[in-house]
Design an enzyme around this catalytic site. Structure first.
Site, short mmCIF file in Angstrom:
data_model
loop_
_atom_site.label_atom_id
_atom_site.label_comp_id
_atom_site.label_asym_id
_atom_site.label_seq_id
_atom_site.Cartn_x
_atom_site.Cartn_y
_atom_site.Cartn_z
CB THR A 97 -0.92 0.04 1.24
OG1 THR A 97 -0.10 0.23 2.40
CG2 THR A 97 -1.73 -1.23 1.39
CB CYS A 98 0.06 4.74 -0.87
SG CYS A 98 -0.28 4.30 -2.55
CG ASP A 99 0.03 4.20 5.86
OD1 ASP A 99 1.03 4.83 6.22
OD2 ASP A 99 -1.00 4.11 6.55
CG ASN A 118 -3.59 1.80 -1.23
OD1 ASN A 118 -2.37 1.89 -1.32
ND2 ASN A 118 -4.35 2.87 -1.27
#
Ligand SMILES: Cc1ncc(COP(=O)(O)O)c(C=O)c1O
Length: 389
Positions: free
Chosen positions: A337-339, A377
């Protein structure tokens, strides 16, 4: 052992994880069930625990996992919400559900008592006891467990700061339970992944003192969950130490026929599940894999959790899954994911030439993994297969 009422293991089968990787070359995470490990875990309790074993379904409620637990002979379930009770009963009409959460939504006790015949409930305060007694008028049908808080220290994750009360307050509640006409009982939870068998003996002694203080003869004692699983980084005493210590401590209760329960989650289902992940990208000593904290790895992110999962690594070579040595070099593992928070808390020691397309297999991943995954996501691992018998 009873035959399962409904068993839904219509899943692809492979002889080994190597065969799965070679044949499928999966590019999304795969949950691998090992049926014989579920049977062995259940047998450990059914053979040696001196009472009823309830599966705490919160640990892993996936239908295939439930079916394997049931097929292994477990007929009692620790449930903590109306949906959990409904789910267990829809799958196994003959299963016994016990509502062992000390906080319940209004109406939950009434509904589960009337519709599902649930008679075991837990309280640790007057408010919940009043609510329970106001919802179920026929108190004598209820077995009400008062939860005592246990000392911290023996377990990786403590479960006594949110729930449980002091022996003196528990004694007061126990008297109220007995006075209401309901059947008084005691429960505790020594904490999850409890590495000290003595914690159970200590908690049983607290239960003994509580019932003595109350002047109430209890009708049952529930020892909660907490039984551990062997993970790298944790030294787990042999299982018979737990059961022997428990049996010895129970002798001091002075009630040889007292019904005893336990509610293991992790110990019944952790070892039966592996997760096959794939490396998507390598940047130096950073690896990005297709599963992470928002998927199957949430438990690793819990403060105080220091264990890791057992690891295996494979590369695909000429259509074959070739085992790679681990332990050569540390890699920081990021989820897809982007986190920024989607990173495993500790580096993993892998083969120094690990590359995109390789596979990392995490074993003993059944507990608090699948249960906690999100679709953040758009990633939501849900592919299941069986390896072995
Ligand atoms: C009331 C209760 N029972 C049983 C369990 C299962 O614990 P474990 O997975 O450590 O055996 C839990 C875990 O949170 C719990 O809260």
């Amino acid at each position: 052992m009873n035959a399962p009422a409904k068993i839904d293991l219509n899943l692809p089968r492979f002889a080994s994880v190597e065969e799965l990787i070679a044949r499928e070359q999966p590019d999304t995470p795969v949950y691998v069930l090992h049926p014989e490990k579920y049977h062995a875990a259940a047998k450990r309790f059914l053979d040696a625990f001196p009472g009823d074993t309830l599966y705490a379904i919160k640990a892993n409620p996936a239908p295939h996992v439930l079916d394997l637990v049931y097929a292994s002979g477990i007929r009692h379930f620790d449930t903590a919400s109306v949906p959990e009770v409904e789910y267990v009963h829809s799958r196994f009409p003959d299963a016994h559900c016990h509502f062992m959460a000390p906080v319940r939504s209004p109406g939950a006790a009434k509904l589960t008592f009337e519709k599902h015949g649930v008679t075991d409930f837990v309280v640790d305060c007057d408010f919940e006891l009043d609510k329970l007694l106001s919802e179920v008028k026929d108190a004598k049908k209820l077995r009400i467990f008062v939860r005592i808080a246990t000392p911290l220290g023996g377990a990786m994750l403590e479960l006594s700061s949110k729930f449980g009360t002091t022996p003196a307050d528990a004694a007061r509640l126990l008297k109220r339970v007995a006075g209401s006409g309901a059947q008084p009982a005691i429960t505790f939870h020594v904490g999850s992944q409890c590495l000290s068998p003595f914690s159970y003996a200590q908690a049983i002694e607290m239960a003994r003192r509580t019932s003595l203080m109350a002047g109430v003869t209890i009708v049952a004692l529930d020892l909660g969950g907490g039984f551990p699983v062997t993970y790298p980084g944790n030294d787990v005493p042999p299982y018979h130490w737990y059961f022997d210590t428990i049996k010895e401590a129970l002798m001091t209760m002075g009630q040889p026929d007292l019904p005893i329960l336990c509610e293991p989650g992790r110990a019944l289902i952790a070892e039966g599940l592996s997760v096959v992940t794939q490396v998507i990208l390598r940047k130096g000593d950073k690896l990005y894999i297709n599963d992470g904290i928002y998927g199957s790895f949430d438990e690793l992110a819990i403060t105080g959790w220091t264990a890791d999962y057992p690891l295996r690594a494979f590369s695909l070579e000429k259509g074959k899954a070739v085992s790679r040595p681990i332990g050569q070099a540390p890699f920081r593992i990021y989820g897809p994911t982007c986190d920024t928070l989607d990173v495993l808390p500790r580096p993993l020691m892998l083969h120094e030439n690990v590359k995109a397309g390789d596979y990392i297999v995490f074993d003993a991943m059944g507990a608090y993994s699948v249960a906690l995954r999100t679709n953040f996501n758009g990633f939501y691992p849900d592919k299941w297969v069986i390896v072995g018998n």
